[in-house]
Design a protein around this motif. Structure first.
Motif, mmCIF file in Angstrom:
data_model
loop_
_atom_site.group_PDB
_atom_site.id
_atom_site.type_symbol
_atom_site.label_atom_id
_atom_site.label_comp_id
_atom_site.label_asym_id
_atom_site.label_seq_id
_atom_site.Cartn_x
_atom_site.Cartn_y
_atom_site.Cartn_z
ATOM 1 N N GLU A 1 0.927 -1.070 0.006
ATOM 2 C CA GLU A 1 0.039 0.031 -0.099
ATOM 3 C C GLU A 1 0.808 0.976 0.013
ATOM 4 O O GLU A 1 1.922 1.225 0.463
ATOM 5 C CB GLU A 1 -0.828 -0.069 1.303
ATOM 6 C CG GLU A 1 -1.654 -1.184 1.108
ATOM 7 C CD GLU A 1 -2.776 -1.199 2.279
ATOM 8 O OE1 GLU A 1 -2.649 -0.541 3.552
ATOM 9 O OE2 GLU A 1 -3.765 -1.958 2.475
ATOM 10 N N GLU B 1 3.828 2.080 2.531
ATOM 11 C CA GLU B 1 4.131 1.012 3.065
ATOM 12 C C GLU B 1 5.496 0.276 2.679
ATOM 13 O O GLU B 1 5.416 0.408 1.391
ATOM 14 C CB GLU B 1 2.947 -0.020 3.152
ATOM 15 C CG GLU B 1 3.127 -1.322 3.887
ATOM 16 C CD GLU B 1 1.859 -2.054 3.504
ATOM 17 O OE1 GLU B 1 1.347 -2.606 4.532
ATOM 18 O OE2 GLU B 1 1.051 -2.275 2.772
ATOM 19 N N ALA C 1 6.612 -4.593 5.572
ATOM 20 C CA ALA C 1 5.657 -4.451 6.332
ATOM 21 C C ALA C 1 4.343 -5.043 5.552
ATOM 22 O O ALA C 1 3.427 -5.825 6.242
ATOM 23 C CB ALA C 1 5.392 -3.003 6.712
ATOM 24 N N ALA C 2 4.421 -4.692 4.352
ATOM 25 C CA ALA C 2 2.944 -5.312 3.511
ATOM 26 C C ALA C 2 3.037 -6.622 3.636
ATOM 27 O O ALA C 2 2.122 -7.274 3.701
ATOM 28 C CB ALA C 2 3.320 -4.798 2.038
ATOM 29 N N ILE D 1 4.051 -8.738 5.869
ATOM 30 C CA ILE D 1 3.738 -9.122 7.321
ATOM 31 C C ILE D 1 2.200 -8.844 7.565
ATOM 32 O O ILE D 1 1.409 -9.790 7.990
ATOM 33 C CB ILE D 1 4.410 -8.428 8.458
ATOM 34 C CG1 ILE D 1 6.023 -8.918 8.277
ATOM 35 C CG2 ILE D 1 4.033 -8.384 9.660
ATOM 36 C CD1 ILE D 1 6.840 -8.268 9.153
ATOM 37 N N ARG D 2 1.650 -7.818 7.068
ATOM 38 C CA ARG D 2 0.369 -7.497 6.917
ATOM 39 C C ARG D 2 -0.683 -8.407 6.449
ATOM 40 O O ARG D 2 -1.524 -8.783 6.685
ATOM 41 C CB ARG D 2 0.018 -5.993 6.300
ATOM 42 C CG ARG D 2 -1.310 -5.466 6.326
ATOM 43 C CD ARG D 2 -1.447 -4.238 5.813
ATOM 44 N NE ARG D 2 -1.124 -4.125 4.506
ATOM 45 C CZ ARG D 2 -1.586 -4.482 3.310
ATOM 46 N NH1 ARG D 2 -2.424 -5.154 3.263
ATOM 47 N NH2 ARG D 2 -0.749 -4.312 2.100
ATOM 48 N N GLU D 3 -0.192 -8.828 5.075
ATOM 49 C CA GLU D 3 -1.056 -9.492 4.320
ATOM 50 C C GLU D 3 -1.195 -10.924 4.989
ATOM 51 O O GLU D 3 -2.169 -11.459 4.661
ATOM 52 C CB GLU D 3 -0.278 -9.729 2.924
ATOM 53 C CG GLU D 3 -0.598 -8.437 2.165
ATOM 54 C CD GLU D 3 -1.969 -8.332 1.379
ATOM 55 O OE1 GLU D 3 -2.752 -9.316 1.478
ATOM 56 O OE2 GLU D 3 -2.322 -7.393 0.799
ATOM 57 N N ARG E 1 -0.875 -11.588 7.878
ATOM 58 C CA ARG E 1 -1.715 -11.466 9.297
ATOM 59 C C ARG E 1 -3.203 -11.518 8.822
ATOM 60 O O ARG E 1 -4.182 -12.173 9.311
ATOM 61 C CB ARG E 1 -1.534 -10.421 10.079
ATOM 62 C CG ARG E 1 -2.197 -10.135 11.173
ATOM 63 C CD ARG E 1 -1.771 -9.081 12.179
ATOM 64 N NE ARG E 1 -0.320 -8.572 12.108
ATOM 65 C CZ ARG E 1 0.223 -7.509 11.672
ATOM 66 N NH1 ARG E 1 -0.572 -6.751 10.983
ATOM 67 N NH2 ARG E 1 1.737 -7.514 11.870
ATOM 68 N N GLU E 2 -3.445 -10.624 7.764
ATOM 69 C CA GLU E 2 -4.924 -10.576 6.899
ATOM 70 C C GLU E 2 -5.356 -11.892 6.504
ATOM 71 O O GLU E 2 -6.565 -12.208 6.769
ATOM 72 C CB GLU E 2 -4.962 -9.512 6.280
ATOM 73 C CG GLU E 2 -4.904 -8.109 6.612
ATOM 74 C CD GLU E 2 -4.720 -6.861 5.781
ATOM 75 O OE1 GLU E 2 -4.648 -5.869 6.088
ATOM 76 O OE2 GLU E 2 -4.861 -7.275 4.178
ATOM 77 N N SER F 1 1.257 -14.089 12.495
ATOM 78 C CA SER F 1 2.240 -12.861 12.841
ATOM 79 C C SER F 1 3.473 -13.501 12.385
ATOM 80 O O SER F 1 4.266 -13.617 13.528
ATOM 81 C CB SER F 1 2.045 -12.177 13.685
ATOM 82 O OG SER F 1 0.534 -11.503 14.040
ATOM 83 N N ASP G 1 -9.739 -13.081 6.226
ATOM 84 C CA ASP G 1 -10.739 -12.180 5.309
ATOM 85 C C ASP G 1 -11.353 -12.766 4.253
ATOM 86 O O ASP G 1 -11.915 -12.064 3.408
ATOM 87 C CB ASP G 1 -9.521 -11.080 4.909
ATOM 88 C CG ASP G 1 -8.408 -11.589 3.815
ATOM 89 O OD1 ASP G 1 -8.537 -12.786 3.503
ATOM 90 O OD2 ASP G 1 -7.609 -10.869 3.462
#
Length: 155
Positions: A46, A49, A53-54, A56-58, A60-61, A66, A108
């Motif tokens: 994003e 970002e 970080a992206a 890790i976020r993806e 997690r989502e 994590s 998600d």
């Protein structure tokens, strides 16, 4: 030089994924609900970002995990005909413990399934270019290096 005279510069799409291997050296693949083929866990970066970080976020989502990502294994310049320039990063995800595997949840709804696949069987699941990129990542991990690729081939 004014803003109107500035040369056009590339504005690639950027995505990041993680290479997770099991004890047998098989690759963790996920099946997105909106695609026919499989992928590695990850997704698009994003604005503002970092690729790490992206990733890790993806994860997690998508998987409700994590991860503690390791080093970058490969960056691949891989333009797509209808999407333009792309820069694709793969980070070392390490191995998931049996507890982490049990905890995978498709939080998600983007993913429908996950499985481990041998490096030799990747073409039966993922596009050829991604299969090559994954194999480059595996080699980089084994060699303790990182690689630069174009279209899924080391340059």
């Amino acid at each position: 030089m004014t803003a109107n005279e500035m040369p056009t510069v590339a504005t690639p799409r950027v995505a990041a994924g993680a290479l997770f291997l099991d004890n047998e050296g098989r690759v963790l693949l996920v099946h997105p609900s909106y695609k026919e083929h499989w992928e590695i866990p990850g997704g698009y970066v994003e604005p503002g970002e970092s690729p790490r970080a992206a990733c890790i976020r993806e994860i997690r989502e998508e998987l409700d995990l994590s991860p503690a990502l390791g080093s970058m294994l490969v960056v691949d310049w891989a333009p797509a005909e209808h999407e333009g320039d792309k820069l694709l990063f793969i980070f070392n995800g390490g191995s998931l413990s049996p507890e982490q595997e049990r905890d995978i949840r498709f939080a998600d709804g983007e993913l429908t399934e996950w499985r481990y696949v041998s490096a030799e069987s990747l073409e039966g699941y993922v596009p050829r270019r991604l299969a090559r990129r994954i194999r480059i990542s595996i080699a980089a991990l084994k060699n303790g290096t990182s690689s630069y690729a174009e279209h899924g081939s080391v340059v």
